[in-house]
Write an enzyme that holds these catalytic residues in place. Sequence first.
Site, mmCIF file in Angstrom:
data_model
loop_
_atom_site.group_PDB
_atom_site.id
_atom_site.type_symbol
_atom_site.label_atom_id
_atom_site.label_comp_id
_atom_site.label_asym_id
_atom_site.label_seq_id
_atom_site.Cartn_x
_atom_site.Cartn_y
_atom_site.Cartn_z
ATOM 1 C CD GLU A 176 -3.088 -1.074 2.145
ATOM 2 O OE1 GLU A 176 -3.048 -0.180 3.020
ATOM 3 O OE2 GLU A 176 -4.001 -1.929 2.103
ATOM 4 C CD GLU A 307 -3.566 -6.061 2.922
ATOM 5 O OE1 GLU A 307 -4.496 -5.375 3.418
ATOM 6 O OE2 GLU A 307 -2.353 -5.792 3.070
#
Length: 504
Positions: A176, A307
């Site tokens: 991220e 994820e």
Amino acid sequence: MTATARIVVDLDVTGATINRHVYGHFAEHLGRCIYDGFWVGEDSEIENVRGIRSDVVAALRALDIPNLRWPGGCFADEYHWRDGIGPREERPRVVNSHWGDVVENNHFGTHEFMDLCEMLGAEPYIAGNVGSGTVQEMSEWVEYLTRGDDSPMARLRRANGRDEPWKVPFWGLGNEPWGCGGTMSAEQYAYEARKYATFCRDHSGNALMRIAAGANEGDLQWTRALMEALDCVGCTLYGKPVYQAVSFHYYTHSGSGINTEDATAFTTAQYYDTLAYASEVDRILRGHIAVMDTYDPDGRIALVCDEWGTWWNVEEGTNPGFLFQQNTVRDALVAGIHFDAFHRHARRLQIANIAQTLNVLQAMILTDGDAMVLTPTYHVFEMNKGHQDAQSIPVHVLESPSTTARGAELPLVSSSASTKDGKALLSLTHLGAEGDLDVSVDLRGRGARVARARVLTGDSTAAFNDVDTPEAVAPAPLETTIVDGVLSLRLPPHSFATVELDVD
């Protein structure tokens, strides 16, 4: 009132192979996932092998768990791997600033993780530190793990008790980076990803899949920037693109945002909005794949969803930074929807990782002292494991009830199918909150006989398992018939089912 659905399955038409790694898992240093989850320590009264909890390992092995991602998540970009090697009593303590602001003792590190993967029979997926680390640090970690001669890092590994190198097929280049991994722009991260990937070497026959940290949900510009970054002079390594995969993350909620709603107390409208949000993963996948196809029509670069899952409020009385939530029938149906989409896009999607494995977010397993509870989501993984490395089969839903959610029509049937070794597996999800569903499935192209059929549901959409009622939501036999090639069955409301077939 009983609704009806009609489905056609072409048993003789096979598509892309469903990579077993889309059934992957994720374990972060977050809450009770690692400590008081996988790791109880060698002195614990809970049965363990070298500190790793035995009943958890057995339960996950029953899923044929293909890979495990570690150490994060956001934690990955503040993790320095040398803190987690050597004698445990000498390892430095650090602050886990992302998750609960707690002190981490680093007792679970590289050797413990690799030991866990060997116990599970799972391939390791390590997320490296781009956000606060260095290129050299990541390069040396790869060498430490995978090099077999007397290089400096191989000698350090041997000094810490491991002679032979490990196989580590999957390597994440941060996590991220648009957020907790560095607050970078897409172009800035693409530059970093190329640089870090270049110095993550293939040592001693260990071929890495270098995974560039990708978009938040449907941010196609991020994927476009990563694909454009590969289209440059010299952007190859060992005769292939400098990184071999691009990831994205997709969390499900009912529309108010992650970590804003209750896991077990929700309205019927919130239930349907959640399933509609989960169904959007198919559109998200199609968008990223369309961008990738523009730059890479031959499919050299894999898509990874490392994820995914639901993200609700934490349970009352627990640490808000530990992300411990209960797991209901609603969560199980979210998993069923995702897997159907993953199967449909098997050509490009090669890895997916549920967030997370134990005690965090949409977990497989919840632990409470020496007790262990299998969640409804766990059972979806177990019932669906026959899809791993099977060839996808076209499924056509010709008729389905529907409702309106998030301003659009939501079909109340989701389905996918695959075939392998003379068998086929059909997955069916009935999203209706109320009422049975009579399903007829026209099985075309090959003869078929039912080997086993099971259904998973509870007495409500919010039913869950806990220590007192560990089997409130558990698979049960499902009655089926086949007449003239048409499979007939009745699904209860809010249910997930699988039908295993022997095919001619």
